[in-house]
Each structure stands twice: as structure tokens, then as C-alpha cells.
Design a protein around this motif. Structure first.
Motif, mmCIF file in Angstrom:
data_model
loop_
_atom_site.group_PDB
_atom_site.id
_atom_site.type_symbol
_atom_site.label_atom_id
_atom_site.label_comp_id
_atom_site.label_asym_id
_atom_site.label_seq_id
_atom_site.Cartn_x
_atom_site.Cartn_y
_atom_site.Cartn_z
ATOM 1 N N GLU A 80 0.785 -1.159 0.002
ATOM 2 C CA GLU A 80 -0.002 -0.028 0.013
ATOM 3 C C GLU A 80 0.875 1.106 0.062
ATOM 4 O O GLU A 80 0.501 2.339 -0.730
ATOM 5 N N ASP A 81 1.804 1.309 0.918
ATOM 6 C CA ASP A 81 2.896 2.219 0.846
ATOM 7 C C ASP A 81 3.567 2.673 -0.455
ATOM 8 O O ASP A 81 3.802 3.720 -0.830
ATOM 9 N N PHE A 82 3.919 1.228 -0.945
ATOM 10 C CA PHE A 82 4.605 1.440 -2.258
ATOM 11 C C PHE A 82 3.775 2.202 -3.399
ATOM 12 O O PHE A 82 4.091 2.725 -4.213
ATOM 13 N N LEU A 83 2.291 1.627 -3.358
ATOM 14 C CA LEU A 83 1.399 2.061 -4.541
ATOM 15 C C LEU A 83 1.190 3.688 -4.245
ATOM 16 O O LEU A 83 1.105 4.410 -5.300
ATOM 17 N N ASP A 84 1.053 4.032 -3.055
ATOM 18 C CA ASP A 84 1.053 5.550 -2.612
ATOM 19 C C ASP A 84 2.198 6.008 -3.171
ATOM 20 O O ASP A 84 2.109 7.410 -4.022
ATOM 21 N N ALA A 85 3.538 5.973 -2.936
ATOM 22 C CA ALA A 85 4.912 6.487 -3.672
ATOM 23 C C ALA A 85 4.707 6.356 -5.014
ATOM 24 O O ALA A 85 5.502 7.343 -5.654
#
Length: 393
Positions: free
Chosen positions: A361-366
Motif C-alpha cells: 500500500e505504501d509502495f503504491l502511494d509512493a
């Protein structure tokens, strides 16, 4: 009886007068037909009785409503019969014979539209025949055939290339769909099995400098992982400083540390291609997040390398203080652990960026900040020309 006789006599008298008038009228017509057209040949001593008789006959015909027959064409008499009465006839049309000179000066006939119609003469026909186009020579025919065949061959070659490209794209798309299907099936039927896409061992090729050379660091790590060559941070920087830029013609790809210069992504792609790699860049919209994730998972499962543009912590290249800040830059996606919901990265702009982990999820946001931009890299296929050169060597 006397009255009857009287009536009979009166009747006979009337019949006799009528017969006389008819005879006189016929005689007058005959005289008129036989009379010449020239009034000068008539006699000046015409009988008053004849004139009176003719006038009476004409009056009788008019009164009875009998139409007179058209007179025959007058015939010219060469005699000099003075006893015959002369009657002058009025002619209504005089025909003048055209002289030969007048005939020779006649103009060309005129068409219905008022335009002159000119009939080609024999000399004009001969001139037209002389101006007829000549047949092409055998050399001209051969040249035309050769040119036509060359054009057809080029068109067939273009069509063949387009068909090959279409088939290749269809095959690649079909393969990607199969990979995605396999991933989905593994998630469903092996929920307890750890599923990792990519090769986490490639973390050993980590190269780091700073934000300005993040593209070069990512290129160095991918070249080392795919080709087996040892490409360090310094070697890739030296190569960029001595290679002409494709993004900014007329200068080098990189001017060096401490200059404030940045390396453009297209120049880093060119360096990877110079090392024999095939590079494909893709990006997706915000609504295509799952499709973007499926694409990179499929590429990692096929042994390809993936470079992603993410928004994260970086340091400035050549800065002694090594100040940190956040910006969009390139990093190498090492793998995705579906079971643990983790993403593994090699970040060349972050001093702590080797084998960096974060949640999916954090990767997709970044990653979303760059419209899910991904650079998929693989070994370029060996062409027939390269194979022939290798065999010849």
C-alpha cells in the motif's frame, strides 16, 4: 298553263345565263394561264366585254363561296399573238441564281448553337497523325516494370513487418495474461504458500550517489543484474560524462558531481541499450492501479528487471553534509512478496536504500505520483546479423 310555261321559260333563261357565266369564267382562266408574265407583251385594245365577263365570273365565284384552285406555274410564250388578251400576274418570290464567285465565298455552316463547325481538312488530319504519341522504347518499359516491382516489394516488406509486430504484441499480451492468471490461481489455491515475484538476490548490485544521478544508479544496477557485468557507481558516472546526450544534444549526458547537473531518464535508457538491453517504458492512470501492479508482477516473474519512479527520501549528490529531502526519483524494484504484503527496493538516491522494504500500500502511494511509471528491462534478442558476426569471429 300559261303560268307554268312562263316559269319554264324563266328557268331555262336562268340556266342559260348560268351556263354562259361558267363558260366565260373557264375561258378567262384559260386566257390567264396562257398569257405571258411580262405586261409589255399584252395588247392595249383588250375587249371591254372580256374584262367585264372576267370581272363577272370572279364576282360569281366569290359570291358562291367556291374556292379558286391555285394557278399553275406561268409558262413563257415566245409568240406574238396580238389577238389574245394579256393578263399581268403578280409574282410573290423571285429566285436569283448564285454566281460561281458567290458560291466560292460561302462561309462554313453554322451549328444550332451559333458556333461555326469546322470540318478538318486532309492536311490537318495528316498533322494530327504526325503528332501522335510514340510508343515507349523497350528500355522505358523495362524501367517502368522494375520500378513497379520495387514499389510492390517495399509495400510487402512493410506489411510483413507490421504483421510480425502485431503477432509479437499479441503473443506477449497473451503471455502476460497467462502469468497474471497463474498468480491469481496461486493466491487462491495456495493461500499458505509464500509467493514472491522477482529475485531478492539482486540487492547485491546496489549503487548509490544522490538524487541527481538516481537514473544512472538504477541503470548500473540493472546492467549488472542482467548481463553479469560489474558496473559500479563511479564507472556509470564516468560513462555518462563521456557520452553525448540524446535528450540534450550538443553536450554530455552528465557534467559531473558538484555541478548541480541532473541526468535525464532518456539518457539512462540509452546507456542501458548501449549495453545490449531492451527497454520498454509504461505508465498508467490512477484508476489503473491494479493493472500497473499486475504488469510489474508479471515482468518480475519472467526474470526481467523493473525500474520504478517513486516519491521518497533522497540525498543530494556531492553534498558533504548529505542533507535528506523527499522527491520523485528512480529506484530498482527487486521483488514483491504477496504473502507478507511487502515490496523490496534498491534505491540509489538514499544512503539506506539497499534492499529497502515497505508495504504494498505504501509502495503504491509512493508510485502513484509518477502515474505508475515503470521501465521494464530485459536482454535484447539476438538478431540474425549479430549471430552471423559472432560466427564469423
Amino acid at each position: 298553263m300559261t303560268s307554268i310555261n312562263r316559269a319554264g321559260r324563266i328557268t331555262m333563261f336562268g340556266l342559260s345565263v348560268g351556263a354562259g357565266l361558267l363558260i366565260a369564267s373557264g375561258a378567262g382562266t384559260a386566257v390567264a394561264s396562257a398569257a405571258p408574265d411580262d405586261s409589255g407583251h399584252g395588247s392595249a385594245s383588250s375587249s371591254p366585254a372580256s374584262s367585264s365577263t372576267s370581272s363577272t365570273a370572279r364576282s360569281h365565284r366569290s359570291a358562291t363561296g367556291t374556292s379558286a384552285k391555285p394557278a399553275a406555274t406561268p409558262a413563257v410564250s415566245t409568240g406574238s399573238d396580238a389577238a389574245a388578251p394579256a393578263v399581268r400576274l403578280q409574282t410573290t418570290r423571285t429566285t436569283t441564281a448564285a454566281s460561281p464567285s458567290a458560291v466560292s465565298t460561302l462561309t462554313a455552316p453554322t451549328s444550332a448553337a451559333g458556333e461555326n463547325t469546322i470540318t478538318p481538312t486532309a492536311s490537318r488530319k495528316q498533322a494530327t497523325a504526325k503528332r501522335a504519341a510514340a510508343l515507349p522504347t523497350p528500355d522505358q518499359v523495362q524501367q517502368a516494370i522494375t520500378a513497379g516491382l520495387d514499389t510492390a516489394r517495399r509495400r510487402l516488406d512493410d506489411l510483413r513487418e507490421k504483421i510480425q509486430t502485431l503477432i509479437q504484441n499479441q503473443i506477449i499480451g497473451f503471455q502476460d495474461n497467462l502469468v497474471v492468471l497463474r498468480i491469481d490461481l496461486e493466491r487462491i489455491f495456495n493461500p499458505n504458500k509464500q509467493i514472491i515475484y522477482g529475485n531478492l538476490a539482486n540487492a547485491q548490485y546496489w549503487a548509490v550517489q544522490g538524487a541527481q544521478t538516481a537514473n544512472l544508479m538504477a541503470a548500473a544496477m540493472v546492467i549488472s543484474a542482467l548481463t553479469g557485468q560489474t558496473v559500479t557507481a563511479q564507472s556509470i558516472v564516468d560513462e555518462a560524462m563521456n557520452t553525448d546526450s540524446v535528450a540534450r544534444p550538443g553536450r554530455a549526458m552528465y557534467l559531473g558531481p558538484g555541478t548541480g547537473d541532473w541526468v535525464w531518464a532518456s539518457d539512462a535508457v540509452q546507456l542501458m541499450e548501449n549495453h545490449g538491453l531492451k527497454v520498454t517504458t509504461v505508465y498508467y492512470t490512477k484508476s489503473q492501479e491494479q493493472r500497473a501492479l499486475d504488469t510489474v508482477e508479471s515482468a518480475l516473474s519472467q526474470g526481467k528487471s523493473v525500474i520504478v519512479s517513486i516519491n521518497g527520501t533522497v540525498v543530494t549528490t556531492g553534498d558533504a553534509d548529505q542533507g535528506t529531502w523527499t522527491t520523485e526519483h528512480q529506484a530498482v524494484l527487486l521483488g514483491i512478496n504477496i504473502t507478507k504484503n511487502l515490496v523490496y527496493l534498491n534505491d540509489g538516491a538514499n544512503p539506506q536504500g539497499q534492499n529497502l522494504t515497505m508495504s504494498i500500500e505504501d509502495f503504491l502511494d509512493a508510485w502513484q505520483a509518477s502515474r505508475y511509471t515503470a521501465i521494464i528491462v530485459e536482454l535484447a534478442p539476438v538478431t540474425a546479423q549479430a549471430t552471423d558476426a559472432t560466427l564469423a569471429a
